[in-house]
Scaffold this motif. Structure first.
Motif, mmCIF file in Angstrom:
data_model
loop_
_atom_site.group_PDB
_atom_site.id
_atom_site.type_symbol
_atom_site.label_atom_id
_atom_site.label_comp_id
_atom_site.label_asym_id
_atom_site.label_seq_id
_atom_site.Cartn_x
_atom_site.Cartn_y
_atom_site.Cartn_z
ATOM 1 N N THR A 1 24.682 30.222 41.034
ATOM 2 C CA THR A 1 25.618 31.343 41.119
ATOM 3 C C THR A 1 26.671 31.028 42.174
ATOM 4 O O THR A 1 26.450 30.203 43.069
ATOM 5 C CB THR A 1 24.903 32.655 41.510
ATOM 6 N N ARG A 2 27.804 31.705 42.070
ATOM 7 C CA ARG A 2 28.839 31.606 43.094
ATOM 8 C C ARG A 2 29.765 32.801 42.980
ATOM 9 O O ARG A 2 30.001 33.318 41.872
ATOM 10 C CB ARG A 2 29.624 30.297 42.992
ATOM 11 N N THR A 3 30.308 33.237 44.080
ATOM 12 C CA THR A 3 31.245 34.355 44.068
ATOM 13 C C THR A 3 32.578 33.886 43.507
ATOM 14 O O THR A 3 32.985 32.734 43.693
ATOM 15 C CB THR A 3 31.443 34.921 45.478
ATOM 16 N N ILE A 4 33.248 34.788 42.815
ATOM 17 C CA ILE A 4 34.546 34.459 42.223
ATOM 18 C C ILE A 4 35.475 35.666 42.371
ATOM 19 O O ILE A 4 35.033 36.783 42.630
ATOM 20 C CB ILE A 4 34.423 34.057 40.723
ATOM 21 N N ALA A 5 36.766 35.422 42.193
ATOM 22 C CA ALA A 5 37.765 36.486 42.263
ATOM 23 C C ALA A 5 37.968 37.093 40.882
ATOM 24 O O ALA A 5 37.963 36.377 39.874
ATOM 25 C CB ALA A 5 39.085 35.946 42.796
ATOM 26 N N TRP A 6 38.160 38.399 40.838
ATOM 27 C CA TRP A 6 38.370 39.091 39.562
ATOM 28 C C TRP A 6 39.609 38.568 38.846
ATOM 29 O O TRP A 6 39.667 38.543 37.621
ATOM 30 C CB TRP A 6 38.505 40.594 39.838
ATOM 31 N N GLU A 7 40.606 38.119 39.602
ATOM 32 C CA GLU A 7 41.865 37.646 39.022
ATOM 33 C C GLU A 7 41.792 36.203 38.535
ATOM 34 O O GLU A 7 42.713 35.725 37.857
ATOM 35 C CB GLU A 7 43.003 37.755 40.050
ATOM 36 N N ALA A 8 40.731 35.471 38.862
ATOM 37 C CA ALA A 8 40.633 34.041 38.502
ATOM 38 C C ALA A 8 40.587 33.861 36.994
ATOM 39 O O ALA A 8 40.046 34.694 36.266
ATOM 40 C CB ALA A 8 39.391 33.429 39.146
ATOM 41 N N THR A 9 41.155 32.756 36.532
ATOM 42 C CA THR A 9 41.015 32.445 35.116
ATOM 43 C C THR A 9 39.592 31.996 34.831
ATOM 44 O O THR A 9 38.884 31.505 35.721
ATOM 45 C CB THR A 9 41.979 31.320 34.687
ATOM 46 N N ASN A 10 39.172 32.149 33.585
ATOM 47 C CA ASN A 10 37.837 31.682 33.225
ATOM 48 C C ASN A 10 37.709 30.169 33.434
ATOM 49 O O ASN A 10 36.636 29.696 33.831
ATOM 50 C CB ASN A 10 37.537 32.018 31.762
#
Length: 255
Positions: free
Chosen positions: A239-248
């Motif tokens: 798992t890793r944290t990601i930004a809501w705005e990041a592209t897939n």
């Protein structure tokens, strides 16, 4: 994450005969085909009305899971060699259910969305015969019977799915069913071809949201920072944290 429609069987004629007899004896009915007995189709599509207005741009994390949550986590289905398959996703969801149950006030009231494009109504069975004593006429007879069985199964599945509510999001249409949180690990394909983990699932109180897509080999968890931190530390999967705005594409990069 894509899924095969029906198996390709490499068997001898005697085994084919037994398999066909077993298939023909199945009791096809609407109740047993509607994604299994862990969920109910007695669901209002209004339970999904809040999702579309909260989504971001298609092709991003926000195009899969709604905005407005404190934290977003990517849960990776991939291994070093290949994807884990539906059975692996089912095991992952069984493990994920425990922290999700603790993070909602409505653990018995959860909703599951399954993309309609998984080929539920177009499954086919193929036989590949081997050996020196293959009877060509017998082989063709079994194949004809398999085609008839496939057609009947697909007709029954189509009838069953016509009773399941559906809703639309941008670029995708889904069936919606309901059950307890742990039902995410027990949903099955309506054509009895194996497990069918949901693409999207959320509790009635909207405290968290799990979202994936047929084109992704991972899913996203949206929720509180406490929840995503707990899952990140305790879940036995990458798992890793990601930004809501990041592209897939960017979210899925491992390095």
């Amino acid at each position: 994450m894509r899924n095969a429609q029906m198996p390709f069987l490499r068997i001898d004629a005697a085994t084919a005969e037994r398999n066909f007899a077993a298939a023909a004896s199945r009791s096809w009915n609407a109740a047993s085909m509607a994604f299994g007995d862990a969920v109910t189709t007695n669901t209002r599509t209004a339970e999904a009305d809040w999702i579309a207005p909260a989504l971001g741009t298609f092709g991003t994390v926000g195009g899969v899971v709604p905005g407005g949550y404190e934290s977003y986590l990517l849960i990776d289905f991939r291994t070093e060699r290949d994807g884990i398959g539906w059975e692996g996703v089912q095991l992952l969801f069984a493990e994920l259910a425990a922290p999700l149950i603790e993070a909602t006030s409505t653990p018995e009231d959860c909703f599951f969305a399954i993309w309609e494009g998984y080929g539920f109504t177009s499954g086919t069975t193929a036989y590949a015969f081997y050996g020196d004593s293959v009877d060509r006429e017998e082989m063709e007879r079994l194949r004809r019977e398999a085609r008839l069985d496939d057609a009947e199964r697909n007709r029954q599945v189509t009838a069953a799915l016509s009773l399941v509510p559906t809703f639309e999001l941008p670029h995708r249409r889904y069936y919606i069913v309901a059950g307890a949180v742990e039902a995410a690990a027990r949903i099955t394909r309506p054509d009895h071809a194996g497990p069918q983990p949901p693409d999207l699932w959320w509790p009635k109180d909207h405290r968290w949201f799990v979202g994936g897509d047929t084109d992704l080999d991972w899913c996203y968890l949206a929720g509180s920072r406490q929840l995503t931190d707990s899952v990140h530390v305790g879940l036995g999967w990458p798992t890793r944290t990601i930004a809501w705005e990041a592209t897939n594409l960017d979210a899925g990069l491992t390095t």
